[in-house]
Design a protein around this motif. Structure first.
Motif, PDB file in Angstrom:
ATOM      1  N   ASP A   1       0.843  -1.200   0.000  1.00 50.77           N
ATOM      2  CA  ASP A   1       0.000   0.000   0.000  1.00 50.77           C
ATOM      3  C   ASP A   1       0.876   1.246   0.000  1.00 50.77           C
ATOM      4  O   ASP A   1       0.834   2.065   0.928  1.00 50.77           O
ATOM      5  CB  ASP A   1      -0.928  -0.011   1.225  1.00 50.77           C
ATOM      6  N   ILE A   2       1.675   1.357  -1.017  1.00 47.21           N
ATOM      7  CA  ILE A   2       2.568   2.506  -1.197  1.00 47.21           C
ATOM      8  C   ILE A   2       2.360   3.007  -2.619  1.00 47.21           C
ATOM      9  O   ILE A   2       2.209   2.204  -3.549  1.00 47.21           O
ATOM     10  CB  ILE A   2       4.051   2.118  -0.994  1.00 47.21           C
ATOM     11  N   ALA A   3       2.347   4.293  -2.798  1.00 52.18           N
ATOM     12  CA  ALA A   3       2.138   4.861  -4.132  1.00 52.18           C
ATOM     13  C   ALA A   3       3.232   4.376  -5.083  1.00 52.18           C
ATOM     14  O   ALA A   3       4.406   4.279  -4.696  1.00 52.18           O
ATOM     15  CB  ALA A   3       2.142   6.380  -4.057  1.00 52.18           C
ATOM     16  N   PRO A   4       2.890   4.061  -6.343  1.00 54.06           N
ATOM     17  CA  PRO A   4       3.887   3.557  -7.302  1.00 54.06           C
ATOM     18  C   PRO A   4       5.089   4.481  -7.456  1.00 54.06           C
ATOM     19  O   PRO A   4       6.226   4.007  -7.580  1.00 54.06           O
ATOM     20  CB  PRO A   4       3.089   3.464  -8.611  1.00 54.06           C
ATOM     21  N   GLU A   5       4.868   5.805  -7.423  1.00 54.35           N
ATOM     22  CA  GLU A   5       5.995   6.728  -7.605  1.00 54.35           C
ATOM     23  C   GLU A   5       6.990   6.648  -6.451  1.00 54.35           C
ATOM     24  O   GLU A   5       8.177   6.887  -6.623  1.00 54.35           O
ATOM     25  CB  GLU A   5       5.499   8.167  -7.802  1.00 54.35           C
ATOM     26  N   ARG A   6       6.494   6.300  -5.247  1.00 50.55           N
ATOM     27  CA  ARG A   6       7.406   6.139  -4.105  1.00 50.55           C
ATOM     28  C   ARG A   6       8.253   4.887  -4.267  1.00 50.55           C
ATOM     29  O   ARG A   6       9.452   4.882  -3.969  1.00 50.55           O
ATOM     30  CB  ARG A   6       6.604   6.057  -2.797  1.00 50.55           C
ATOM     31  N   VAL A   7       7.634   3.810  -4.724  1.00 49.47           N
ATOM     32  CA  VAL A   7       8.399   2.577  -4.954  1.00 49.47           C
ATOM     33  C   VAL A   7       9.411   2.802  -6.071  1.00 49.47           C
ATOM     34  O   VAL A   7      10.576   2.384  -5.970  1.00 49.47           O
ATOM     35  CB  VAL A   7       7.449   1.415  -5.316  1.00 49.47           C
TER      36      VAL A   7
END
Length: 505
Positions: free
Chosen positions: A352-358
């Motif tokens: 549950d982490i935004a794709p841009e953060r990953v």
């Protein structure tokens, strides 16, 4: 109508810096590369025409040279394998012939400075090859300007990295005799100024072409260069003890053990330092006049280069250059893959982490960040690679936060990059096979983020199979830990950003 210029070697250290200088000087620029896609992430990519061409494939050259006024030949291999001199001379003759047929009016070539009193046959293989490439280009009959430089001082150059790491890491050095050889180093900014000026110099000055030595303001021994570097960097005095027993081969291994420049690249550089390389004259000022403030001195060149390194603003690096004739084996999933054994390690997780953060954590991998798992294992693999003549982990990154297609990343190279979605790295360490590491970031239909990681290995022979199974027991720690720690970093950064936003609000 603007003059047109073709830049070969645009993926390399000098070529990548020359392109924006030519654009600013009012040229229409065409860049030739075996893989033009490797140029797409440069800031100037949309301002140039990118074409596919290979000096070892003569049939690809006419379209690249069509309609060109000035052609820059910036292709050179720092390897010295069997037959490399003949390969380089053949490539230069093919290019010169195609340029003549295309009606090119001028060729500009950046070569290496060679002492006039030394016969070509007695030069180091590296310098001998550069001299013969210049002769091959001039044989076309096209007015050819050959600029010969010694040590180029600039952020990211192999010569500068060698000097920087030797001086910064070794307060006391037992060195080869070549540290007493006189050298006339030149700042990369002056090299670029000469290259641009050579294209627009009047025809009556260029004449039928010629060889011009280019150097900076100072003439120093390599020992003096290290001592001066230490002063500019604010380091304690370095103690340098020359000894006569270190051959070029041993010297290159010594350089490879201390600096990011591997022994295979260090050797031609070291062999060239056996020769005194000081400008025989300053005729180049007739071709390209000196700037009002004069040439850049060694201390200022070092200061400028160190500033670029410290600000993480290194636009090109020696390690990003293509090697003449380098193979390009397909990824095993490509349609033209020939089959055979293929080992895979595939791992996947949803968070549950935004794709841009990953993605930010993916793009920051390597260099100072490390590889998110088992640092000792990665370090040992790097040491082992160095011991067998490989590049090890010391190449690091060009930029700490962003990657470009073709960038080197420790002992990997960026082979595919779809920003925000895909990073594929191709292994360049010594291996009994071919290896890739691929990372994908995708949003799911449920609003979560899927991270998928693949390590692929295509073995060469029995030893390749044995290699895979010998390291397979460590994959859960290395690759499994990479997934966990990469996502943990993404979560921590996401949490920190949310906390900062809440506090600001």
């Amino acid at each position: 109508m603007k003059p047109s210029a073709l830049v070969t070697g645009a993926t390399g250290y000098i070529g990548g810096r020359l392109v924006p200088e030519l654009l600013d000087a009012g040229f229409d620029v065409r860049c030739m590369a075996r893989d033009p896609d490797r140029l797409r992430d440069h800031a100037w990519a949309e301002r140039v025409e990118r074409v596919r061409g290979d000096v070892l494939s003569p049939e690809t050259l006419p379209p690249a040279l069509e309609g060109i006024d000035v052609a820059y030949y910036l292709i050179h291999s720092l390897t010295t394998g069997a037959g490399f001199e003949q390969t380089e001379e053949k490539a230069a003759r093919s290019f010169a012939s195609a340029a003549r047929d295309a009606g090119v009016s001028r060729i500009v070539y950046l070569g290496g400075m060679a002492p006039e009193e030394t016969p070509v046959t007695e030069l180091s293989p590296h310098l001998r090859s550069r001299v013969r490439v210049g002769q091959a280009l001039r044989s076309s009959g096209i007015p050819t300007v050959e600029l010969r430089a010694a040590v180029v001082i600039g952020s990211g150059s192999a010569s500068f990295e060698m000097l920087r790491y030797l001086t910064e890491r070794l307060p006391v050095m037992v060195t080869p005799r070549w540290v007493g050889t006189r050298i006339q180093p030149i700042a990369v900014r002056d090299v670029l100024r000469y290259l641009v000026g050579s294209a627009s110099a009047p025809d009556d000055v260029v004449g039928a072409g010629g060889v011009f030595d280019i150097g900076g303001r100072d003439v120093l021994t390599y020992r003096e260069m290290m001592l001066r570097y230490a002063q500019v960097a604010g380091l304690p005095r370095r103690w340098i003890l020359p000894v006569p027993v270190l051959t070029p081969g041993l010297s290159s291994h010594w350089v490879g053990a201390v600096t990011p420049v591997p022994a295979s690249i260090a050797r031609p550089l070291v062999e060239s330092l056996r020769h005194e390389v000081v400008c025989a004259d300053h005729r180049v000022a007739e071709l390209v006049p000196d700037p009002p403030q004069g040439l850049i001195g060694f201390d200022e060149a070092v200061r400028l280069a160190r500033t670029r390194v410290q600000e993480a603003n290194v636009t090109t690096r020696w390690s990003s250059a293509s090697v003449l004739g380098a193979p390009s084996d397909p990824l095993p999933t490509d349609p033209d893959w020939a089959g055979g054994s293929l080992y895979r390690d595939v791992r996947e997780a949803e968070v549950d982490i935004a794709p841009e953060r990953v993605w930010r954590a993916v793009e920051a991998i390597g260099g100072q960040t490390g590889w998110y798992s088992f640092p000792l294992a990665w370090a040992v693999r790097g040491w082992l690679d160095r011991m067998v003549g490989g590049i090890g982990l010391r190449r690091g990154r060009r930029d700490p936060n962003t990657l470009r297609l073709g960038d080197t990343l420790d002992f990997w190279r960026v082979e595919a990059l779809e920003r925000g979605h895909l990073l594929r790295l191709r292994a360049e360490m010594k291996l009994p096979g071919l290896a890739w590491l691929e990372m994908r970031v995708e949003p799911t239909e449920t609003g979560r983020t899927r991270y998928r990681q693949r390590a692929l290995f295509y073995p060469h022979g029995l030893f390749g199979h044995l290699y895979w199974w010998s390291v397979a027991p460590f994959h859960a720690v290395v690759f499994g830990g990479m997934v966990r720690n990469l996502l943990r970093r993404a979560a921590e950064e996401s949490s920190a950003t949310s906390t900062t936003s809440a506090t600001s609000g």
